[in-house]
Design a protein around this motif. Structure first.
Motif, PDB file in Angstrom:
ATOM      1  N   CYS A 150       0.823  -1.217   0.000  1.00 42.55           N
ATOM      2  CA  CYS A 150       0.000   0.000   0.000  1.00 42.55           C
ATOM      3  C   CYS A 150       0.854   1.262   0.000  1.00 42.55           C
ATOM      4  O   CYS A 150       0.506   2.259  -0.646  1.00 42.55           O
ATOM      5  CB  CYS A 150      -0.931   0.002   1.209  1.00 42.55           C
ATOM      6  SG  CYS A 150      -2.267  -1.198   1.123  1.00 42.55           S
ATOM      7  N   PRO A 155      -1.183   6.098  -4.752  1.00 41.05           N
ATOM      8  CA  PRO A 155      -2.591   5.779  -5.023  1.00 41.05           C
ATOM      9  C   PRO A 155      -3.216   6.754  -6.006  1.00 41.05           C
ATOM     10  O   PRO A 155      -2.746   7.890  -6.178  1.00 41.05           O
ATOM     11  CB  PRO A 155      -3.233   5.902  -3.644  1.00 41.05           C
ATOM     12  CG  PRO A 155      -2.401   6.927  -2.943  1.00 41.05           C
ATOM     13  CD  PRO A 155      -0.991   6.720  -3.429  1.00 41.05           C
ATOM     14  N   VAL A 223      -3.880   1.169   4.446  1.00 44.20           N
ATOM     15  CA  VAL A 223      -5.006   0.798   3.580  1.00 44.20           C
ATOM     16  C   VAL A 223      -5.812   2.032   3.189  1.00 44.20           C
ATOM     17  O   VAL A 223      -6.257   2.162   2.038  1.00 44.20           O
ATOM     18  CB  VAL A 223      -5.881  -0.257   4.281  1.00 44.20           C
ATOM     19  CG1 VAL A 223      -7.127  -0.576   3.448  1.00 44.20           C
ATOM     20  CG2 VAL A 223      -5.086  -1.536   4.514  1.00 44.20           C
ATOM     21  N   GLN A 226      -4.095   3.887   0.376  1.00 46.55           N
ATOM     22  CA  GLN A 226      -4.213   3.283  -0.952  1.00 46.55           C
ATOM     23  C   GLN A 226      -5.636   3.329  -1.495  1.00 46.55           C
ATOM     24  O   GLN A 226      -5.846   3.590  -2.673  1.00 46.55           O
ATOM     25  CB  GLN A 226      -3.737   1.826  -0.887  1.00 46.55           C
ATOM     26  CG  GLN A 226      -3.588   1.160  -2.234  1.00 46.55           C
ATOM     27  CD  GLN A 226      -2.635   1.896  -3.152  1.00 46.55           C
ATOM     28  OE1 GLN A 226      -2.994   2.224  -4.277  1.00 46.55           O
ATOM     29  NE2 GLN A 226      -1.423   2.175  -2.678  1.00 46.55           N
ATOM     30  N   ALA A 242      -7.051  -3.546  -1.159  1.00 44.83           N
ATOM     31  CA  ALA A 242      -5.889  -2.662  -1.128  1.00 44.83           C
ATOM     32  C   ALA A 242      -4.760  -3.221  -1.993  1.00 44.83           C
ATOM     33  O   ALA A 242      -4.064  -2.472  -2.689  1.00 44.83           O
ATOM     34  CB  ALA A 242      -5.409  -2.476   0.309  1.00 44.83           C
ATOM     35  N   ALA A 246      -3.125  -1.519  -5.308  1.00 41.84           N
ATOM     36  CA  ALA A 246      -1.682  -1.251  -5.332  1.00 41.84           C
ATOM     37  C   ALA A 246      -0.975  -2.042  -6.427  1.00 41.84           C
ATOM     38  O   ALA A 246       0.252  -2.202  -6.371  1.00 41.84           O
ATOM     39  CB  ALA A 246      -1.081  -1.585  -3.984  1.00 41.84           C
TER      40      ALA A 246
END
Length: 414
Positions: A150, A155, A223, A226, A242, A246
């Protein structure tokens, strides 16, 4: 310490971190990390209360026994009812979470897992010593892989959700309290081999609570980083989602299988906790004597089977997130009464334990009243119905006794 840490952390690092993140974030959104220390403090107060009660009443059902002795029969029944149903709902939640993380989940997988836990417990499976460390290492490895994945990938932008009102942090803390359950294996273990000295408890209890809180906070931040709070709140399996976000979807099968396996000690721990209260209820005549019948390993399998059957049935009607909220709310009410009874128990002792019990009672009440409405409704039903059912059973028992005694009395008179 070497036995205490894996025994307790193996039970605490379970469905709370694998499943409890999503329902907590759905309540508090980006403010959820602030709920972690509140949940940890509540668990610390409850753990200290059960520790003192186990010293005075013995480890078997110590919380219930103290509430009944210090606060009365009706509060005792409420404590027992919320404790038992809370653990059954926890069994439902853990089974549902484990089924979700399996690589190929089937519709009835969750329903079969509580029964599997009873079978393994009755056969004598005990995850202790080296096995406890290995299971704990498996859990830490899973969480480490997910956290690293993550944080390693930038993200995509994701919308965040707003907290649900002024009680959002306390509501999320109530859900996250579920992630700290399992401390009774340390403070009030029924198994003689798992009882620890005062010196070990003084070091192990803050260690396991701080470790659990730190792990929960780190995984929650990773988490959330992400997925974002909006996607996380809707995720049925946050860690797997997650990984997919990722760009590590190839790891989901292995991580999912390892996560499901890591929850086996949690199932066994929840069953042990429910069994402790059940044994105390049998001793007081609140449950049928049949519940005492033991299997080859000494466990009361009729009681275990009944608890597992209820949990298995609930998996067919409740989503794991709902079961987490119900379990947490019931157990918060249970520990509110446990703390209140501990406050009375410690009247002649030092001030700090009494104040800790008062703080624990207040926090438990606040967190329970901040939970989602459906969870509070189920808890209220348990609080109302269990004492009524207990009173009816007692009246029927006394009625039968009177009918059996009457002919003897008439014979004596004649």
């Amino acid at each position: 310490m070497r036995r205490a840490v894996p025994l307790t952390l193996g039970a605490m690092l379970g469905a709370g971190v694998f499943l409890g993140l999503a329902p907590a974030v759905s309540i508090a959104g980006p403010w959820t990390p602030f709920a972690v220390p509140v949940a940890a403090l509540t668990a610390w107060c409850a753990a200290n209360a059960t520790r003192h009660q186990a010293d005075s009443y013995g480890p078997t059902g110590a919380g219930y026994a103290c509430v009944r002795d210090k606060l009365g029969v009706v509060p005792g029944r409420i404590a027992a009812g919320t404790g038992l149903f809370g653990h059954i709902a926890a069994l439902t939640a853990v089974a549902g979470a484990a089924a979700r993380y399996l690589p190929a989940p089937q519709p009835l997988t969750a329903a079969s897992l509580p029964l599997l836990a009873v079978l393994l417990s009755t056969a004598g499976l005990r995850i202790r010593g080296v096995a406890g460390w290995l299971w704990l290492a498996l859990t830490v490895a899973v969480l480490g892989v997910v956290t690293a994945a993550c944080l390693a990938i930038t993200p995509v932008d994701s919308p965040s959700i707003q907290p649900q009102g002024p009680l959002a942090i306390s509501g999320a803390a109530g859900v996250l309290f579920f992630g700290f359950l399992g401390f009774e294996r340390l403070t009030a273990s029924v198994d003689r081999a798992d009882r620890f000295s005062v010196a070990v408890l003084d070091r192990a209890l803050p260690t396991v609570l701080l470790t659990t809180g730190a792990v929960l906070a780190v995984v929650l931040v990773a988490v959330s980083h992400q997925l974002g709070s909006a996607r996380l709140a809707l995720s049925p399996a946050p860690l797997l989602d997650a990984l997919r976000a990722a760009d590590a979807a190839a790891l989901t099968s292995g991580v999912g299988a390892a996560a499901a396996l890591a929850m086996l000690p949690v199932l066994l721990a929840v069953l042990e906790s429910a069994r402790s209260t059940g044994a105390a209820l049998v001793s007081d005549g609140e449950l049928p004597v049949l519940s005492r019948r033991a299997g080859p390993a000494g466990t009361p399998y009729p009681f275990d089977l009944a608890s597992a059957a209820v949990a298995a049935s609930l998996t067919l009607f409740l989503e794991p997130e709902q079961a987490v909220s119900i379990a947490a709310c019931c157990l918060l009410v249970h520990y509110a009464l446990v703390n209140a009874a501990a406050r009375v128990l410690l009247l002649d002792g030092a001030k700090l334990p009494r104040r800790t019990a008062c703080l624990g009672m207040g926090l438990s009440v606040i967190l329970a009243m901040s939970m989602p409405v459906p969870a509070m409704a189920v808890t209220l039903a348990v609080v109302v119905l269990v004492p009524v059912a207990g009173s009816v059973r007692r009246l029927r028992g006394s009625g039968r006794s009177s009918r059996h005694e009457r002919p003897a009395e008439e014979h004596d008179v004649g």
